[in-house]
Design a protein around this motif. Structure first.
Motif, PDB file in Angstrom:
ATOM      1  N   UNK A 233      21.255 -27.098  69.640  1.00 17.83           N
ATOM      2  CA  UNK A 233      21.510 -27.767  70.914  1.00 17.83           C
ATOM      3  C   UNK A 233      20.757 -27.157  72.082  1.00 17.83           C
ATOM      4  N   UNK A 234      20.134 -25.992  71.883  1.00 22.30           N
ATOM      5  CA  UNK A 234      19.333 -25.386  72.942  1.00 22.30           C
ATOM      6  C   UNK A 234      17.843 -25.429  72.618  1.00 22.30           C
ATOM      7  N   UNK A 235      17.440 -26.230  71.624  1.00 23.93           N
ATOM      8  CA  UNK A 235      16.046 -26.258  71.185  1.00 23.93           C
ATOM      9  C   UNK A 235      15.485 -27.677  71.196  1.00 23.93           C
ATOM     10  N   UNK A 236      14.701 -28.055  72.217  1.00 21.26           N
ATOM     11  CA  UNK A 236      14.080 -29.389  72.221  1.00 21.26           C
ATOM     12  C   UNK A 236      13.174 -29.615  71.014  1.00 21.26           C
ATOM     13  N   UNK A 237      12.365 -28.601  70.666  1.00 18.56           N
ATOM     14  CA  UNK A 237      11.485 -28.750  69.503  1.00 18.56           C
ATOM     15  C   UNK A 237      12.298 -28.928  68.231  1.00 18.56           C
ATOM     16  N   UNK A 238      13.385 -28.169  68.107  1.00 15.23           N
ATOM     17  CA  UNK A 238      14.237 -28.304  66.934  1.00 15.23           C
ATOM     18  C   UNK A 238      14.830 -29.687  66.812  1.00 15.23           C
ATOM     19  N   UNK A 239      15.242 -30.277  67.954  1.00 12.71           N
ATOM     20  CA  UNK A 239      15.806 -31.622  67.933  1.00 12.71           C
ATOM     21  C   UNK A 239      14.780 -32.642  67.457  1.00 12.71           C
ATOM     22  N   UNK A 240      13.531 -32.491  67.898  1.00 12.13           N
ATOM     23  CA  UNK A 240      12.482 -33.421  67.487  1.00 12.13           C
ATOM     24  C   UNK A 240      12.204 -33.293  65.992  1.00 12.13           C
ATOM     25  N   UNK A 241      12.034 -32.055  65.523  1.00  9.09           N
ATOM     26  CA  UNK A 241      11.752 -31.838  64.093  1.00  9.09           C
ATOM     27  C   UNK A 241      12.906 -32.368  63.236  1.00  9.09           C
ATOM     28  N   UNK A 242      14.135 -32.084  63.658  1.00 12.81           N
ATOM     29  CA  UNK A 242      15.296 -32.537  62.891  1.00 12.81           C
ATOM     30  C   UNK A 242      15.396 -34.062  62.892  1.00 12.81           C
TER      31      UNK A 242
END
Length: 293
Positions: A233-242
């Motif tokens: 929830x604190x990672x924009x890049x993580x949200x996109x990859x996921x």
């Protein structure tokens, strides 16, 4: 092999839409610590604004851009007059309020525009581009390009500008930022405004693929929330990859796992979310929060 590549390409297209809304959820959470369950419905409101402008004769892209710009003050007003007084409340109360906002906004949209579905104009040309036997629709390519542009712009804003640095400071520690003289209230409003704009963009991207209606983003919200939690929830890049991974995995599962099929595809992100929460609660790209006692 071509069939698998086709499913992957289609999954990346739908994942790009999930990613747009997931970015909005992460943006709000980083700025205020709130998970906004009304994010998708706020985007739907913006998409209806775009449809209204288009129905008045405005070309589709100027109508969408105008709706995105109008969503910024809308999100800021919601933060200032609804959400701000909730920051000191229990997390469960905040969740209930945002769910209430979802229901209320759905009713407002239905009252203004009606509850029947409408056809939203295409944002990209019709037709497909064939690469190595894989058909890529222009809308799929367009969705991915829009996502890439959004991610690059957000990265530049947050990493290369004073405004972005101030936003990150408020997200990390609101009280300390206020003591340093930063306009925390204005920055919080800006964060919600930007999130509302991203939600409107996501709604406008998905509306041509389905039909424009008051509840059209409810299912997308489930996928976007799963992506935000999976990535962190604190990672924009993580949200996109996921989000991209969810789009691909659910397409492959729906096509090649017999007991899932089309009807059970929504169970895929929920199962992934449950596994990640059990093994790594902060998300795949999230940072573990350390609290000193």
């Amino acid at each position: 092999m071509t069939g698998v590549l086709q499913q992957i390409a289609d999954g990346l297209s739908t994942g790009a839409i999930y990613a747009s809304l997931a970015l909005a959820l992460v943006l709000v959470n980083r700025a205020t610590g709130v998970i906004n369950f009304a994010q998708g419905t706020m985007g739907t409101f913006g998409a209806f604004l775009a449809w209204t402008l288009w129905s008045w004769g405005v070309p589709v892209w100027p109508a969408v851009i105008a709706a995105i710009l109008l969503s910024v003050p809308f999100g800021a007003v919601v933060e200032r007059y609804v959400v701000r007084r909730l920051y000191s409340q229990n997390a469960l109360i905040i969740i209930i309020i945002t769910v209430g906002m979802l229901v209320a906004l759905t009713g407002i949209i239905g009252t203004i525009w009606g509850y029947h579905d409408r056809e939203f104009p295409a944002l990209f040309p019709s037709g497909v581009l064939r690469v190595a036997g894989v058909a890529l629709s222009y809308s799929a390519i367009g969705n991915l390009l829009v996502l890439v542009v959004v991610v690059i712009v957000l990265q530049l804003v947050f990493m290369k500008t004073r405004f972005g640095l101030a936003m990150r400071s408020v997200a990390d520690n609101r009280d300390s930022s206020a003591l340093l003289g930063l306009p925390t209230g204005g920055l919080l409003m800006a964060g919600w405004g930007m999130a509302a704009a991203l939600g409107t963009l996501a709604a406008c991207l998905i509306a041509p693929e389905v039909f424009l209606g008051p509840s059209m983003m409810d299912t997308v919200l489930i996928y976007a929330l799963a992506a935000a939690i999976l990535g962190g929830l604190d990672s924009p890049l993580g949200a996109v990859v996921a989000a991209l991974a969810i789009g691909v995995v659910e397409n492959l599962a729906g096509a090649y796992v017999s007991f899932i099929g089309t009807d059970m595809k929504i169970a895929v992100p929920l199962a992934l979310m449950a596994v990640v929460l059990l093994l790594k609660p902060e998300g795949l790209f999230g940072q573990r929060e350390v609290v000193r006692v």
